[in-house]
Design an enzyme around this catalytic site. Structure first.
Site, short mmCIF file in Angstrom:
data_model
loop_
_atom_site.label_atom_id
_atom_site.label_comp_id
_atom_site.label_asym_id
_atom_site.label_seq_id
_atom_site.Cartn_x
_atom_site.Cartn_y
_atom_site.Cartn_z
N VAL A 44 0.84 -1.20 0.00
CA VAL A 44 0.00 0.00 0.00
C VAL A 44 0.88 1.25 0.00
O VAL A 44 0.64 2.23 -0.74
CB VAL A 44 -0.96 -0.01 1.21
CG1 VAL A 44 -1.77 1.28 1.27
CG2 VAL A 44 -1.89 -1.22 1.16
N CYS A 45 1.92 1.23 0.82
CA CYS A 45 2.83 2.39 0.91
C CYS A 45 3.44 2.70 -0.45
O CYS A 45 3.59 3.87 -0.83
CB CYS A 45 3.94 2.12 1.92
SG CYS A 45 3.34 1.85 3.59
N THR A 46 3.80 1.65 -1.19
CA THR A 46 4.40 1.86 -2.52
C THR A 46 3.44 2.64 -3.41
O THR A 46 3.83 3.59 -4.10
CB THR A 46 4.77 0.50 -3.14
OG1 THR A 46 5.67 -0.17 -2.26
CG2 THR A 46 5.40 0.65 -4.50
N LEU A 49 3.11 6.39 -2.13
CA LEU A 49 4.26 7.28 -2.37
C LEU A 49 4.38 7.64 -3.85
O LEU A 49 4.74 8.77 -4.20
CB LEU A 49 5.55 6.68 -1.81
CG LEU A 49 5.79 7.13 -0.36
CD1 LEU A 49 4.75 6.64 0.60
CD2 LEU A 49 7.18 6.75 0.10
#
Ligand code: BEZ
Length: 211
Positions: A44-46, A49
């Site tokens: 999810v973070c990928t 960002l």
């Protein structure tokens, strides 16, 4: 106590993917969006960002600088950058804070022990040019944020800091806004020459004044 709206955003010095940053100095006269993500090399973070990188110009149009953070190291962020670009097509173009010692995370209350003792939650802080906290949002690790909403809120915060108006439910830039109830009808006619529609004594809509 957790940071609250109107508090001064704590200043800090931190290592980032763009070198050492002194936060208040780095912000200068800009608005700031400081957001944490739980961990590098996570799915999810990928996506988040990459999306913030894609929207960088939209933040810049609003005189807002973006900066991310997780409790991983700058070296880890640097290794992750290529994955973000490969996966989303967007090259990281804003600083990511390395906060292995949780210095900034603790200052901003980004670790919620009942969610995780070690990882930051998905916090967002919008900071005004006066360095005051204007908005806080917290999402759990499992839910990616909607950064279009962060841009929408920035539009509202900037408009309502310049004019005596507020923005109604689901408002988007360019739509009608609400005249502050403290302004009587006579003053409203002067302040809002485009006119207003009175739905209730306390609910008056006027075209967005800066358009
Ligand atoms: C993610 O970014 O996918 C993620 C990170 C930490 C915990 C759960 C999900």
């Amino acid at each position: 106590m957790a940071l609250q709206l109107g508090d001064t955003a704590p200043d800090f010095t931190a290592d980032t993917t763009e070198g050492t940053i002194h936060f208040h100095e780095w912000l200068g006269d800009s608005w700031g969006v400081l957001f944490s993500h739980p961990k590098d090399f996570t799915p999810v973070c990928t996506t988040e960002l990459g999306e913030v990188a894609r929207l960088k110009d939209e933040f810049a149009k609003r005189n807002a600088k973006v900066i991310g953070l997780s409790v991983d190291s700058v070296e880890s962020h640097d290794r992750w950058k290529q994955d973000i670009e490969d996966a989303t097509g967007n090259k990281l173009n804003y600083p990511l804070i390395g906060d292995e010692e949780h210095k900034v995370a603790d200052l901003y209350g980004m670790i919620h022990p009942n969610a995780s003792d070690t990882l930051t939650v998905r916090s967002v802080f919008i900071i005004g040019p006066d360095k005051k906290v204007k908005l806080t949002i917290t999402y759990p690790a499992s839910t990616g944020r909607n950064f279009a909403e962060i841009l929408r809120v920035l539009d509202s915060l900037q408009l309502t800091s310049d004019y005596q108006v507020s923005t109604p439910v689901n408002w988007n830039d360019g739509e009608d806004v609400i005249i502050a109830p403290a302004i009587d009808d006579e003053s409203a006619k002067e302040k809002f020459p485009k006119g207003f529609k009175k739905v209730k004594s306390y609910l008056r809509f006027t075209p967005q004044p800066n358009r």
